[in-house]
Design an enzyme around this catalytic site. Sequence first.
Site, PDB file in Angstrom:
ATOM      1  CB  SER A  54      51.217  62.456  37.467  1.00 57.62           C
ATOM      2  OG  SER A  54      51.724  61.162  37.234  1.00 57.62           O
ATOM      3  N   GLY A 107      61.467  56.527  30.893  1.00 58.51           N
ATOM      4  CA  GLY A 107      62.903  56.438  30.593  1.00 58.51           C
ATOM      5  C   GLY A 107      63.329  55.089  30.043  1.00 58.51           C
ATOM      6  CG  ASP A 155      57.380  57.432  19.936  1.00 57.47           C
ATOM      7  OD1 ASP A 155      57.835  56.468  19.285  1.00 57.47           O
ATOM      8  OD2 ASP A 155      58.098  58.304  20.447  1.00 57.47           O
TER       9      ASP A 155
HETATM   10  C1  GLA Z   1      61.896  57.932  19.313  1.00 55.27           C
HETATM   11  C2  GLA Z   1      61.049  58.944  18.571  1.00 55.27           C
HETATM   12  C3  GLA Z   1      60.340  58.307  17.374  1.00 55.27           C
HETATM   13  C4  GLA Z   1      61.303  57.520  16.496  1.00 55.27           C
HETATM   14  C5  GLA Z   1      62.190  56.606  17.355  1.00 55.27           C
HETATM   15  C6  GLA Z   1      63.261  55.930  16.558  1.00 55.27           C
HETATM   16  O1  GLA Z   1      61.089  56.980  19.910  1.00 55.27           O
HETATM   17  O2  GLA Z   1      60.099  59.496  19.444  1.00 55.27           O
HETATM   18  O3  GLA Z   1      59.675  59.303  16.629  1.00 55.27           O
HETATM   19  O4  GLA Z   1      62.062  58.354  15.694  1.00 55.27           O
HETATM   20  O5  GLA Z   1      62.807  57.306  18.413  1.00 55.27           O
HETATM   21  O6  GLA Z   1      62.709  55.024  15.661  1.00 55.27           O
END
Ligand code: GLA
Length: 360
Positions: A54, A107, A155
């Site tokens: 990477s 992060g 996500d």
């Molecule tokens: C992180 C997790 C998600 C979700 C959020 C809170 O990003 O990866 O799955 O739970 O926190 O909404």
Amino acid sequence: MSDSRIRSYAPGRVNLIGEHTDYNLGFALPIALDLGTTADFEPDPGTGTVVAESDGEPEVVTIGPDTAPGDVSGWGAYIAGCIWALRTAGHEVPGGRLRIGSTVPVGAGLSSSAALECAVLLAMTAHLELSRHELARLAQRAENDYAGAPTGLLDQLSSLFGQQDTALLIDFRSLEVEPVPLPVDESAQLLVIDSHAPHRHAAGEYAARRASCEAAAAELGVASLREADDDAWRRLPEGHNRARARHILTENARVLAATEALAAADFATAGELMNASHDSMRDDFEITTPHIDLIAAIAQQLGSHGARMTGGGFGGSVIALAPAPAAERICADLPKAITDAGHPAPTVRRVRPGRGAHLL
Ligand code: GLA
């Protein structure tokens, strides 16, 4: 360079509203970012081993064909996790060389890990006919069972279903993703303010919140908090589980109201709901920190429609929805206000909803 080389791209995400609702099968309204990760995969049919490097990392990671949870840690765990998830689901994946590049800050709570997983999975499964939902589930498996983070699907679905100038209303029970037009203009701009706060204890706290929500659902006699009525939290005894459930149930209602407000270009109402979401994360879900509360409060005072912490909590970023003049003020004045209070200088980024994962 062989011509079997495959390049893919997957974005990070920022959630406008709907936090910790995903694993409670509720609603969220994220956007895919215009920041993302590219994976450049050169399959080598002669080997089952993947050698990954990477731009952002000094070490080269070698992942054997029989990799299992525990073998690889750090950034390579997300790649190894994808390979493991694919192979244990019965998919053939060749070895080869993988090169990763990314513009998603690590992060910052902007899902650099989901962007990495989705880019890798897309490149490695270009020869298979997997649906976006299947890819999301494989990425989640890599994250939960290989990398060891008990997260939901927010996500990955955001990264895979993103569309330009569009927010995504996700229903985590049906996994339907509904596009909500969100053009960025003078009256509504999006700023992501990265606190640079380390996410200390975040993983343990995340799992604890998840356990509280499950306990609250069990006490109410429902399979998930999605099955509970809006006022169900009132039937729980005073204490943590009641407060956690109240956050989830009120947050689901705020997501639906904010979606309607944004669709009607009623940014004032959408902003008020974002502020209320922040208060609920601070008081009921207890996942903010005084540092993050201060960033959100100053973004609100500087004239945004609304501002709230986004992502899992305990650090990361604040998202602000602001008319253009307030966005200017936030960029100009917020960092100093935060450093004056003794915190590191935040990074303020203007973002817009970007395209979801695709092959290049
Ligand atoms: C992180 C997790 C998600 C979700 C959020 C809170 O990003 O990866 O799955 O739970 O926190 O909404």
